[in-house]
Design a protein around this motif. Structure first.
Motif, PDB file in Angstrom:
ATOM      1  N   ILE E 134       0.846  -1.194   0.000  1.00 31.09           N
ATOM      2  CA  ILE E 134       0.000   0.000   0.000  1.00 31.09           C
ATOM      3  C   ILE E 134       0.884   1.246   0.000  1.00 31.09           C
ATOM      4  O   ILE E 134       0.630   2.214  -0.719  1.00 31.09           O
ATOM      5  N   LYS E 135       1.928   1.159   0.774  1.00 33.66           N
ATOM      6  CA  LYS E 135       2.848   2.302   0.873  1.00 33.66           C
ATOM      7  C   LYS E 135       3.334   2.718  -0.521  1.00 33.66           C
ATOM      8  O   LYS E 135       3.443   3.904  -0.835  1.00 33.66           O
ATOM      9  N   GLU E 136       3.604   1.706  -1.347  1.00 32.37           N
ATOM     10  CA  GLU E 136       4.084   1.998  -2.704  1.00 32.37           C
ATOM     11  C   GLU E 136       3.061   2.774  -3.528  1.00 32.37           C
ATOM     12  O   GLU E 136       3.409   3.474  -4.462  1.00 32.37           O
ATOM     13  N   LYS E 137       1.786   2.579  -3.182  1.00 30.10           N
ATOM     14  CA  LYS E 137       0.730   3.192  -3.979  1.00 30.10           C
ATOM     15  C   LYS E 137       0.358   4.590  -3.494  1.00 30.10           C
ATOM     16  O   LYS E 137      -0.481   5.247  -4.096  1.00 30.10           O
ATOM     17  N   VAL E 138       0.941   5.026  -2.396  1.00 29.68           N
ATOM     18  CA  VAL E 138       0.586   6.334  -1.852  1.00 29.68           C
ATOM     19  C   VAL E 138       1.234   7.418  -2.715  1.00 29.68           C
ATOM     20  O   VAL E 138       2.448   7.461  -2.861  1.00 29.68           O
ATOM     21  N   THR E 139       0.370   8.237  -3.312  1.00 30.49           N
ATOM     22  CA  THR E 139       0.909   9.311  -4.152  1.00 30.49           C
ATOM     23  C   THR E 139       0.803  10.658  -3.451  1.00 30.49           C
ATOM     24  O   THR E 139       1.563  11.572  -3.729  1.00 30.49           O
ATOM     25  N   LYS E 140      -0.192  10.759  -2.572  1.00 30.23           N
ATOM     26  CA  LYS E 140      -0.343  12.028  -1.850  1.00 30.23           C
ATOM     27  C   LYS E 140      -0.349  11.755  -0.352  1.00 30.23           C
ATOM     28  O   LYS E 140      -1.410  11.635   0.268  1.00 30.23           O
ATOM     29  N   PRO E 141       0.833  11.636   0.246  1.00 28.24           N
ATOM     30  CA  PRO E 141       0.889  11.323   1.671  1.00 28.24           C
ATOM     31  C   PRO E 141       0.165  12.375   2.500  1.00 28.24           C
ATOM     32  O   PRO E 141       0.071  13.540   2.091  1.00 28.24           O
ATOM     33  N   LEU E 142      -0.324  11.958   3.630  1.00 25.95           N
ATOM     34  CA  LEU E 142      -1.222  12.813   4.403  1.00 25.95           C
ATOM     35  C   LEU E 142      -0.499  13.860   5.257  1.00 25.95           C
ATOM     36  O   LEU E 142      -1.106  14.462   6.150  1.00 25.95           O
ATOM     37  N   GLY E 143       0.777  14.022   5.021  1.00 27.48           N
ATOM     38  CA  GLY E 143       1.492  15.165   5.596  1.00 27.48           C
ATOM     39  C   GLY E 143       1.445  15.261   7.105  1.00 27.48           C
ATOM     40  O   GLY E 143       1.331  16.350   7.673  1.00 27.48           O
ATOM     41  N   GLY E 144       1.524  14.133   7.786  1.00 27.54           N
ATOM     42  CA  GLY E 144       1.608  14.183   9.242  1.00 27.54           C
ATOM     43  C   GLY E 144       0.334  14.624   9.923  1.00 27.54           C
ATOM     44  O   GLY E 144       0.362  15.071  11.075  1.00 27.54           O
ATOM     45  N   LEU E 145      -0.794  14.508   9.226  1.00 25.81           N
ATOM     46  CA  LEU E 145      -2.084  14.865   9.825  1.00 25.81           C
ATOM     47  C   LEU E 145      -2.291  14.053  11.099  1.00 25.81           C
ATOM     48  O   LEU E 145      -2.107  12.840  11.133  1.00 25.81           O
ATOM     49  N   LYS E 146      -2.637  14.748  12.184  1.00 27.93           N
ATOM     50  CA  LYS E 146      -2.819  14.037  13.455  1.00 27.93           C
ATOM     51  C   LYS E 146      -4.226  13.457  13.508  1.00 27.93           C
ATOM     52  O   LYS E 146      -5.194  14.195  13.670  1.00 27.93           O
ATOM     53  N   VAL E 147      -4.308  12.144  13.345  1.00 29.08           N
ATOM     54  CA  VAL E 147      -5.626  11.511  13.350  1.00 29.08           C
ATOM     55  C   VAL E 147      -5.764  10.557  14.528  1.00 29.08           C
ATOM     56  O   VAL E 147      -4.819   9.875  14.917  1.00 29.08           O
ATOM     57  N   ALA E 148      -6.970  10.558  15.070  1.00 24.46           N
ATOM     58  CA  ALA E 148      -7.279   9.572  16.085  1.00 24.46           C
ATOM     59  C   ALA E 148      -8.112   8.493  15.417  1.00 24.46           C
ATOM     60  O   ALA E 148      -9.122   8.782  14.782  1.00 24.46           O
ATOM     61  N   SER E 149      -7.661   7.236  15.521  1.00 31.39           N
ATOM     62  CA  SER E 149      -8.410   6.147  14.891  1.00 31.39           C
ATOM     63  C   SER E 149      -9.478   5.678  15.850  1.00 31.39           C
ATOM     64  O   SER E 149      -9.175   5.257  16.959  1.00 31.39           O
ATOM     65  N   TYR E 150     -10.703   5.733  15.411  1.00 34.82           N
ATOM     66  CA  TYR E 150     -11.820   5.323  16.256  1.00 34.82           C
ATOM     67  C   TYR E 150     -12.449   4.071  15.660  1.00 34.82           C
ATOM     68  O   TYR E 150     -12.947   4.085  14.549  1.00 34.82           O
ATOM     69  N   TYR E 151     -12.370   2.980  16.412  1.00 31.36           N
ATOM     70  CA  TYR E 151     -12.818   1.686  15.912  1.00 31.36           C
ATOM     71  C   TYR E 151     -14.263   1.375  16.307  1.00 31.36           C
ATOM     72  O   TYR E 151     -14.958   0.631  15.619  1.00 31.36           O
ATOM     73  N   GLY E 152     -14.673   1.913  17.447  1.00 30.25           N
ATOM     74  CA  GLY E 152     -15.997   1.559  17.936  1.00 30.25           C
ATOM     75  C   GLY E 152     -16.008   0.147  18.491  1.00 30.25           C
ATOM     76  O   GLY E 152     -14.970  -0.480  18.641  1.00 30.25           O
ATOM     77  N   CYS E 153     -17.232  -0.331  18.785  1.00 31.43           N
ATOM     78  CA  CYS E 153     -17.292  -1.645  19.426  1.00 31.43           C
ATOM     79  C   CYS E 153     -17.415  -2.791  18.444  1.00 31.43           C
ATOM     80  O   CYS E 153     -16.917  -3.873  18.668  1.00 31.43           O
ATOM     81  N   LEU E 154     -18.085  -2.548  17.321  1.00 33.69           N
ATOM     82  CA  LEU E 154     -18.550  -3.680  16.524  1.00 33.69           C
ATOM     83  C   LEU E 154     -17.458  -4.468  15.835  1.00 33.69           C
ATOM     84  O   LEU E 154     -17.622  -5.653  15.597  1.00 33.69           O
ATOM     85  N   ILE E 155     -16.343  -3.832  15.485  1.00 32.79           N
ATOM     86  CA  ILE E 155     -15.353  -4.647  14.773  1.00 32.79           C
ATOM     87  C   ILE E 155     -14.346  -5.299  15.707  1.00 32.79           C
ATOM     88  O   ILE E 155     -13.558  -6.122  15.278  1.00 32.79           O
ATOM     89  N   VAL E 156     -14.336  -4.934  16.987  1.00 32.82           N
ATOM     90  CA  VAL E 156     -13.359  -5.572  17.871  1.00 32.82           C
ATOM     91  C   VAL E 156     -13.970  -6.567  18.869  1.00 32.82           C
ATOM     92  O   VAL E 156     -13.262  -7.399  19.413  1.00 32.82           O
ATOM     93  N   ARG E 157     -15.258  -6.475  19.107  1.00 32.60           N
ATOM     94  CA  ARG E 157     -15.836  -7.361  20.123  1.00 32.60           C
ATOM     95  C   ARG E 157     -16.992  -8.170  19.556  1.00 32.60           C
ATOM     96  O   ARG E 157     -17.707  -7.662  18.694  1.00 32.60           O
ATOM     97  N   PRO E 158     -17.298  -9.370  20.023  1.00 36.19           N
ATOM     98  CA  PRO E 158     -16.503 -10.102  21.011  1.00 36.19           C
ATOM     99  C   PRO E 158     -15.175 -10.570  20.413  1.00 36.19           C
ATOM    100  O   PRO E 158     -15.158 -11.105  19.297  1.00 36.19           O
ATOM    101  N   LYS E 159     -14.142 -10.370  21.177  1.00 34.39           N
ATOM    102  CA  LYS E 159     -12.786 -10.582  20.723  1.00 34.39           C
ATOM    103  C   LYS E 159     -12.558 -11.980  20.156  1.00 34.39           C
ATOM    104  O   LYS E 159     -11.957 -12.158  19.102  1.00 34.39           O
ATOM    105  N   GLU E 160     -13.081 -13.014  20.865  1.00 31.53           N
ATOM    106  CA  GLU E 160     -12.742 -14.371  20.450  1.00 31.53           C
ATOM    107  C   GLU E 160     -13.473 -14.780  19.177  1.00 31.53           C
ATOM    108  O   GLU E 160     -13.077 -15.720  18.509  1.00 31.53           O
ATOM    109  N   VAL E 161     -14.516 -14.034  18.812  1.00 32.53           N
ATOM    110  CA  VAL E 161     -15.203 -14.340  17.559  1.00 32.53           C
ATOM    111  C   VAL E 161     -14.677 -13.449  16.433  1.00 32.53           C
ATOM    112  O   VAL E 161     -14.342 -13.906  15.356  1.00 32.53           O
ATOM    113  N   LEU E 162     -14.572 -12.172  16.721  1.00 31.42           N
ATOM    114  CA  LEU E 162     -14.143 -11.230  15.682  1.00 31.42           C
ATOM    115  C   LEU E 162     -12.663 -11.423  15.342  1.00 31.42           C
ATOM    116  O   LEU E 162     -12.258 -11.271  14.204  1.00 31.42           O
TER     117      LEU E 162
END
Lengths: 372, 131, 140, 673, 286
Positions: E134-162
């Motif tokens: 993916i890195k190779e395909k980046v043509t316009k890097p995001l310039g150090g934009l400070k982002v907080a990644s918010y996952y929410g509940c649905l993709i991480v829990r329940p842990k043993e199933v997801l």
């Protein structure tokens, strides 16, 4: 190192003998254990050290009288650093050798394991008549590979064998899936094996797909046949009543134990004084039931023997060949040992590293046993 | 504490539907501590489980709390005794809904924002709280 | 079959199950008298030949008691016993022989109740099953 | 109805052919059976006359007697007399469980000149009279039990108890307070002790602590005299910065190989002046300071280190990693730096081993929602001890790690990983309630206007002065909040804690300057590895298992290994010291003998039959069986053999025999019903 | 170019078009193709956890059966769909669950041919494509934009199933942002609940839950938030008026698209609240 080896004059057996001669002449081996014909034409084993005496050697002989692992246990009980003996043996024999190595009854250092494809064998007894006067019988046999899977004249052990190619070897010589008039398959798995191939003209290649398929096919057909036989066996043997009947002819001769390659004890537990009862004991036991069958311990013998060696049984079926009252031991032991080994995810003779099932354990296994 | 027969049956049903054992809970309160909407939930998870332990299942079924749980599963993930309150709440809701009582009547949900709320929210909300 | 009383041979490991049986006694817990206890040092020291001997000679059941996994007085004897039992059961089942006449159970020195219950349960189980087919069928 | 043994009397063969015994024995056994009434305990249920009559007909039994209490003096005298007058060569006492009186009756037999191992107990009380109500059933069962015992006793062989000499030196592994106490107790009794410690200095976790509950003694002040005494005790051989490589041998005669890690400092030449410590530019994590400050590559664990010598951490040393620097060697006035030092192996011979391997704290980064590693002002209890300690990185001032500010609000989080069967450890760590109360009190001593809140699940104070200490904490205004913390996170320069007040039934959000986790106590991983190596038992969590939880709390099931301190389970200092002294007492009790006796019911090999397959060797849990590869024969080291009999079962041929539990004996016992 | 069967779900066709469009186009840029499953049906939006409620699983089972006829992998993007499909799939193929599994399969006409691995788009990026590619395909890097990644509940829990990531401190989206040239900030509320569907009838609750998330992101210095769930995006973005000061909330696919060179009109920014275009311009990213 692996590849094909050219066969001269449509004589694969001769080509193998040529290899033997070369190894003995060049002192790469001090002797080689190989199937051979006696002067009177009977099928036997020979330990050849003089290359001049190789004429009797019959490396592709399709007959078996003993599981040669027993012979190996005789000659290689102790390590002998100066000798280097090649064992030209079949899959079931090498698997038994591996089990015996784990049981410290065969010392590996002076041995080179040379495996050969084995599509099945006739009983050595009477093989002279099967072969007749045809000197090229052995070569013909490997040429006509079509009948391997379904040959009902083979030893019962062979009819159920799913390992036509040895599992552990330094060097393997094969022909299944090839045209043995033209070429043989050689494959060195270890340095010892590679040393034997040094200077030998090998046409290096990957294992031909045709060979792999032929081996797999043979194995699959045998497995299917085994399943059928076990089904029939079950009809005759399952349950206390039928089992007693199945063994009812047993003479307590212990031949099955004596010929078994992995029954390695010097003195069988059943010959020990544990089983000696005096007359008052016999009478007491008889009184309890009103009547006792004599000799009294035949079933106990077979059941205990199964508990002792089912994890190491290589399913060669030599026990059945030696039974004077023709009890169907090959199929029975095939079933029992296969189940026992599956329970421990073990295959006897598959690897030198796998510990014997009864010498090891995991804390987290078989959690239901003892907990019902 | 007297436990009426029906409340025992209810507890059995809740345990069966949720697959949870309420006696596993030792009332540490971790579920309540971590509940993202714990302030709004009445009773909060640990107290809800306590009600069940005390045989007060009917009181819990009548409560608001069980309808507030959004099944984010944070409580169950952090529970030191592996009790999943979200499933208990689900079981309670299911029991109420199966007696044909809706918590949220779709017709009464109104407001200008409704235009822009993603439809998954409606489906989820009505599946969780309507007959 | 009313007068049939199952005969059970019991191999009790010295450190756990034998002590558990003693505790059942000290606590005066009653259980059927059908089991003849044999004290062995460890469940890992019970040979399959003993079990077979008992069964072939007319016992209706064989009981083996050992320490709980992880608690063996001899570090790992019960794990070895467990493997032997797996092998024994496999052989018995392959031959169509009932392996539920042979019970291996983990009973600690503190489990007098469990000991008494287990022996009761086993006696009742064998009573229901009826006499062992082995003793008669394997004679003349 | 009486069993078939009675029917056999009609067909009794002539005396010379009658025998159920081993044919190797020429003599026909003469067994005496003594039935104890045990008051009415046995006699009230078992019909004694019938039992005597039925037993009397059993083959080999020459005399049967009964008595009200066989274990009494007259009862024993009856047995002794009978052995002589009836020329008995075997004895069965049908009475209570062998665990109670086997030794009594064997001794009585011994006094009458009969080998004690030819006496067996038939347990007709615990396993018969007490569990069977029906008198006929009980009598029949008692008869059966005696018969089974008879089958065994006729196969028994006379045995001599084994004795082995004791090497009266002890090894103590771990020099925390447990190891120090055990070593001092043994050494003060006049025996030599080898004390092995993996860190460069002794003292263990106790040296890290500030003050101790519930008395608030200064930990250093009470520990230092002990460490100094240990360091210069003539009977203690101190081996710091060393680990156990291997242990072989058996109780009384262990051979221990110790790996002395390369220190790069010659302890003989070094005077401990500390010049090197000041100049060293290499930096490393300090185990002792719990990561609060960076340590130096050449370091002393603490100022009061015993021995007072530094060592070099090879991973952090610039000279040893990059070949440049060498400052310490340049400034050392005595030339004690040895960059070419290597690990050395030292062999020691000892008779007893005390395992005092101690604890560590649970890895709190596994508690993902507690922010450890992400939020700098969330620290564990031991780190807080360092902050409180006068010899710590802040000289005892409470300053938080992120910016050095004095925290005005601290939240203490208990059960961080304890009582948690999903992400932590399922057990209670036992000491946290008290040390948390102590830390909160000490914090309030240092910061008078500071607020301390303790989030707890249950406060557990079972100990002398503990409940009073807890009251002292609440009296001091420390707030206790009942509810387990779910989440800790940072917001600005605050640490936020999501807790609950389960008593009020509500969620609570706390704002703090710093959070201290009472992280679970876990077995020291090095101790767990050592226990595995020594094959001594550990529980599911790695704590070493005592031989009996009530009656043998400092012994292990491996003879000669003793336990002290937190390696066996979480405990506080007084309990640790008590246990260490108990372990020392056990060692001394052993050293009070000149030789150790060992049960002779060991395994033995019949070389005629053995083919050296090695099943026995691989089965033995004690390394007591070895196969000689040249001779292909197994041999049993009787001193190591614990007599479990597993090897005999593993042997398919019967070459391996378990003395007095022979296959033939048990084989025939299996047939008596 | 590897093709994957793709299940978009209802919301991605309507309110969350900006999540879907960028995803499809960005996929082609980084080297895979999403082939939309024909005639998919609703996933149910929320997993029903009651042990006896098999009827609620029929919809997902049908989707899974159809997917199993097309291949052994099914790619999802909406966190809710992912959660439901993955959990139902688990119920179908969990050992010991054979009886229930067979019953479930009888509810639908479509034959369930094999176990289907339900993969979230992020899992495809990480496991199947790989960050380096993916890195190779980046043509316009995001310039150090400070982002907080918010996952929410649905993709991480329940842990043993997801089996998606650490449920307390997930990293996948952070890793992706780093690859795209942004600077992911630490953030303590990565997997806390935004209030979810409670927004329908308890707007207040969703508001206060969302506010805590936004506050924490801002406290850690985030300039923007990325998410993968339409409902999270709505609760954080459209409800952000309740927070003091605005912080834009993007779908991760929008930033992915931006970095691999999608045109501005392909990013669906018009569906975001506030002035995302102005924000990105101010950061020199448009």
């Amino acid at each position: 190192m692996k590849g094909t080896l050219k066969v001269d004059a449509k004589d694969p057996e001769g080509t193998i003998r040529g290899l033997f001669a070369r190894w003995l002449k060049e002192d790469r081996l001090s002797a080689i254990l190989t199937p051979a014909y006696s002067a009177s034409g009977t099928a036997t084993m020979a330990l050849v050290s003089n290359p001049e005496k190789l004429a009797a050697a019959a490396p592709l002989m399709p007959a078996m009288g003993v599981n040669s692992a027993s012979i190996v246990a005789e000659i290689a009980r102790e390590s002998s650093p100066n000798a280097k003996v090649g064992l030209f043996l079949r899959s079931c024999e090498l698997r038994a050798v591996v089990e015996l190595m784990k049981l410290k009854q065969v010392m590996p250092d002076s041995l080179v394991l040379i495996g050969v494809d084995c599509p099945g064998t006739y009983k050595a007894a009477g093989f002279r008549n099967v072969r007749g006067k045809d000197a090229d019988f052995d070569n013909k046999h490997v040429r006509e590979q079509l009948g391997f899977a379904g040959n009902v004249d083979f030893r019962m052990g062979c009819q159920m064998c799913e390992y036509p190619k040895p599992l552990v070897y330094d060097l393997n010589v094969g022909f299944i899936g090839l045209d043995p008039d033209k070429e043989l398959w050689v494959e060195a798995a270890t340095d010892k094996g590679k040393a034997l191939l040094e200077g030998v003209e090998v046409n290096e290649s990957e294992e031909p797909a045709g060979r792999k398929a032929a081996l797999a096919d043979l194995s699959a057909k045998r497995k299917a046949g085994t399943a059928r036989r076990i089904e029939e066996l079950d009809k005759a043997m399952l349950g206390p009543e039928k089992l007693a009947q199945y063994f009812s002819d047993c003479l307590n001769c212990h031949n099955c134990m004596n010929v078994c390659p992995v029954c390695y004890c010097r003195e069988c537990f059943f010959d020990s004084d544990t089983f000696q009862r005096d007359i008052s004991e016999h009478v007491r036991v008889s009184l309890r039931k009103g009547v006792t069958r004599m000799p009294s311990e035949t079933l106990l013998f077979h059941l205990t023997r199964m508990n002792h060696m089912m994890t190491s049984c290589v399913q060669c079926g030599i026990c059945e060949d030696s039974c004077p009252v023709t009890i169907g031991l090959a199929t029975l032991f095939k079933k029992v040992s296969q189940n026992a080994q599956q329970a421990f995810e073990y295959v006897s003779g598959r690897s030198l590293e796998e510990p014997l099932p009864l010498t090891t354990f995991r804390e987290t296994e078989f959690l239901k046993v003892g907990e019902e | 504490m007297a436990t009426s027969r029906s409340s025992t049956e209810l507890l059995e049903q809740i345990e069966k539907l949720s697959g949870q054992t309420v006696s596993d809970c030792y009332q540490c309160g971790c579920c309540t501590s971590g509940c993202p909407i714990g302030e709004a939930m009445d009773p909060p998870p640990s107290k809800a489980v306590r009600l069940l332990q005390l045989g007060e299942a009917p009181e819990l079924l009548d409560s608001d709390g069980i309808w507030m749980c959004a099944s984010c599963l944070v409580c169950g993930t952090r529970c030191p005794r592996a009790v999943d309150y979200a499933r208990i709440a689900e079981a309670c809701r299911v029991l109420v809904l199966r007696s044909k009582q809706s918590r949220v009547d779709p017709d009464t949900v109104t407001g200008p924002e409704l235009e822009e709320i993603p439809q998954q929210a409606f489906i989820a909300a009505f599946r969780k709280s309507s007959v | 079959m009313a007068d049939y009383e199952p005969k059970i041979v019991g191999f009790l490991c010295n450190w756990c199950t034998y002590a558990g049986a003693d505790l059942a006694g000290t606590s005066r817990m009653q259980y059927p008298p059908n089991m003849r206890p044999i004290r062995v040092m460890c469940s890992g020291a019970v040979d399959s030949v003993y079990i077979l001997r008992a069964l072939l000679e007319g016992a209706d059941g064989v009981f083996m008691g050992g320490c709980h996994p992880g608690d063996c007085h001899y570090v790992s004897g019960n794990y070895k016993a467990r493997r032997r039992m797996v092998l024994f059961n496999s052989v018995m089942q392959s031959l169509g022989l009932e392996s539920d006449r042979v019970w291996l159970r983990w009973i600690s020195a503190a489990e007098g109740r469990k000991f008494a219950d287990t022996i009761t349960e086993m006696t009742e189980h064998l009573q229901k099953k009826g006499p062992s087919p082995f003793k008669e069928k394997w004679e003349v | 109805m009486p069993n078939d043994e009675c029917r056999l009397t009609g067909t009794q063969p002539p005396a010379d052919a009658q025998s159920t015994i081993d044919n190797r024995q020429s003599k026909i056994p003469r067994v005496g059976v003594f039935v104890c009434h045990c008051g009415i305990n046995i006699a009230g249920v078992v019909k004694i006359p019938e039992l005597l009559e039925r037993v009397g007909t059993m083959s080999g039994v020459v005399v049967t007697k009964d008595y009200k209490y066989c274990c009494s003096d007259p009862g024993q005298q009856m047995i002794r007399d009978s052995i002589k007058s009836d020329k008995l060569d075997r004895v069965i006492v049908a009475c209570c469980s062998p665990t109670l009186h086997e030794t009594t009756f064997r001794n009585a037999c011994g006094e009458a000149g009969l080998n004690p191992y030819l006496c067996e107990i038939a347990n007709i009380r615990e396993q018969c009279a007490w569990v069977t109500a029906d008198k006929d059933e009980a009598t029949t069962k008692a008869c059966g039990i005696v018969r089974t015992t008879l089958t065994k006793v006729v196969h028994d062989q006379p045995l001599e108890a084994l004795t082995v000499p004791i090497n009266k030196r002890a090894l103590v592994v771990g020099a925390g307070i447990a190891g120090i106490q055990a070593a001092l107790d043994i050494a003060n009794a006049g025996y030599e002790v080898v004390l092995v410690e993996k860190e460069p200095s002794i003292g263990g976790h106790m040296a890290q602590l500030s003050e101790t509950f519930p008395t608030l003694d200064c930990s250093q002040c009470i520990l230092t005299p002990r460490t100094v005494e240990t360091g210069r005790h003539p009977k203690i051989r101190l081996m710091t910065y060393s680990e156990i490589d291997s242990v072989s041998g058996y109780v009384g005669n262990f051979k221990v190989k110790v790996r002395q890690k390369a220190r790069y400092v010659d302890f003989k030449t070094c005077t401990g002046c500390g010049a090197c410590l000041e100049k060293c530019p290499g930096r490393t994590e300090s185990w002792f300071e719990r990561g609060l400050v960076r340590g130096k590559a050449i370091y002393r664990l603490l100022p009061q280190a015993v021995p007072n010598r530094p060592v070099i951490d090879a991973k952090a040393c610039i000279y040893l990693t990059k070949g440049k620097c060498g400052v310490c060697a340049k400034v050392c006035p005595t030339g004690a730096i040895r960059y070419d030092d290597t690990d050395k192996f030292v062999e020691e011979e000892v008779g007893a081993i005390v395992l005092a391997t101690g604890y560590e704290l649970f890895d709190a980064t596994k508690l993902g929602s507690y922010g450890v590693g992400r939020v700098p002002d969330v620290i564990d209890g031991l780190a807080f001890e360092r902050l409180l300690s006068a010899s710590g990185p802040t000289s005892g001032d409470v300053k938080r790690p992120s910016d050095g500010k004095v925290p005005k609000k601290i939240v203490f989080v208990q059960c961080a990983g304890s009582r948690d069967s999903t992400t932590g450890m399922p057990y209670c760590s036992k000491i946290c309630c008290m040390y948390t109360a102590k830390q909160a009190i000490l914090y309030r001593h240092r910061v008078h206007d500071g607020q301390a809140t303790i989030c707890y699940i249950d406060v557990r104070t079972p100990g002398k002065g503990f409940e009073e200490f807890y009251k002292r904490a609440t009296d001091d205004g420390i707030q206790y909040l009942r509810g387990k913390v779910s989440k800790i996170f940072r917001e600005g320069d605050k640490v936020m804690v999501w807790a609950s007040d389960t008593l009020a039934g509500r969620k609570v959000e706390l704002e703090a300057d710093m959070v201290v986790l009472a992280t679970a106590v876990v077995a020291n991983p090095d101790g767990v590895a050592l226990a595995r190596k020594l094959k001594t038992q550990i529980d599911a969590h790695g704590f070493m298992t005592e031989a009996h939880p009530k009656l043998r709390p400092v012994e292990t099931l491996t003879a000669g290994f003793f336990l002290a301190g937190c390696g066996q389970g979480p405990k506080d200092i007084p309990e640790t010291v008590a246990q260490a002294s108990a372990a020392a007492a056990k060692v001394l009790a052993m050293f009070g003998n000149t030789r150790l006796t060992h049960s002779p019911t060991t395994a033995e090999v019949d070389e005629e039959i053995c083919v050296g397959c090695g099943y026995c060797e691989r089965t033995c849990a004690y390394d007591a069986v070895k196969v000689d590869p040249a001779r292909k024969k197994a041999a049993v080291n009787a001193a190591l053999c614990e007599g479990c009999g597993a090897c005999a079962v593993a042997c398919p041929s019967g070459a391996m025999t378990h003395k007095n539990f022979t296959k033939k004996a048990i084989f025939e016992m299996a047939d008596q019903f | 170019m590897t093709k994957y069967t793709y299940y978009p779900g209802c919301t991605l066709y309507t309110k969350a078009r900006n999540l879907d469009i960028c995803a499809r186009k960005a996929a082609e840029k980084v080297g895979f193709e999403l082939v939309e499953m024909p005639s998919w049906n609703c996933c149910g939006a929320i997993y029903n956890a009651a042990s006896d409620d098999l009827a609620a699983q029929v919809g997902p089972v049908r989707n899974l059966a159809k997917a199993s006829q097309l291949g052994d992998k099914l790619v999802t993007l909406c966190a809710a769909c992912h959660n439901v499909l993955k959990r139902v799939q688990n119920r179908l193929d969990q050992p010991g669950n054979e009886v229930e599994s067979e019953r479930l399969k009888t509810f639908v006409d479509e034959k369930y041919e094999r176990p289907v691995k339900v993969l979230h788009y992020l899992e495809v990026l990480k496991q199947e494509i790989g960050w380096d590619n993916i890195k190779e395909k980046v043509t316009k890097p995001l310039g150090g934009l400070k982002v907080a990644s918010y996952y929410g509940c649905l993709i991480v829990r329940p842990k043993e199933v997801l089996e998606f990531d650490d449920p307390e401190n997930p990293q996948v989206m952070d890793d992706l942002m780093r690859v795209l040239g942004a600077a992911p900030t630490r953030f303590d509320f990565k997997a806390e609940c935004c209030g979810g569907y409670l927004v329908v009838n308890r707007r207040d609750v969703a508001k206060s839950a969302s506010k805590k998330i936004l506050d924490n992101a801002k406290a850690w210095g985030a300039e923007a938030i990325v998410t993968t769930c339409p409902l999270c995006q709505y609760n954080l973005d459209k409800l952000r008026a309740v927070t003091d000061g605005s912080i834009p909330v993007f779908y991760f696919t929008q930033l992915l698209g931006l970095a691999v060179g999608l045109a501005q009109d392909e990013l669906g920014l018009e569906h975001n609240a506030g002035d995302p275009v102005g924000f990105l311009k101010s950061k020199g990213l448009l």
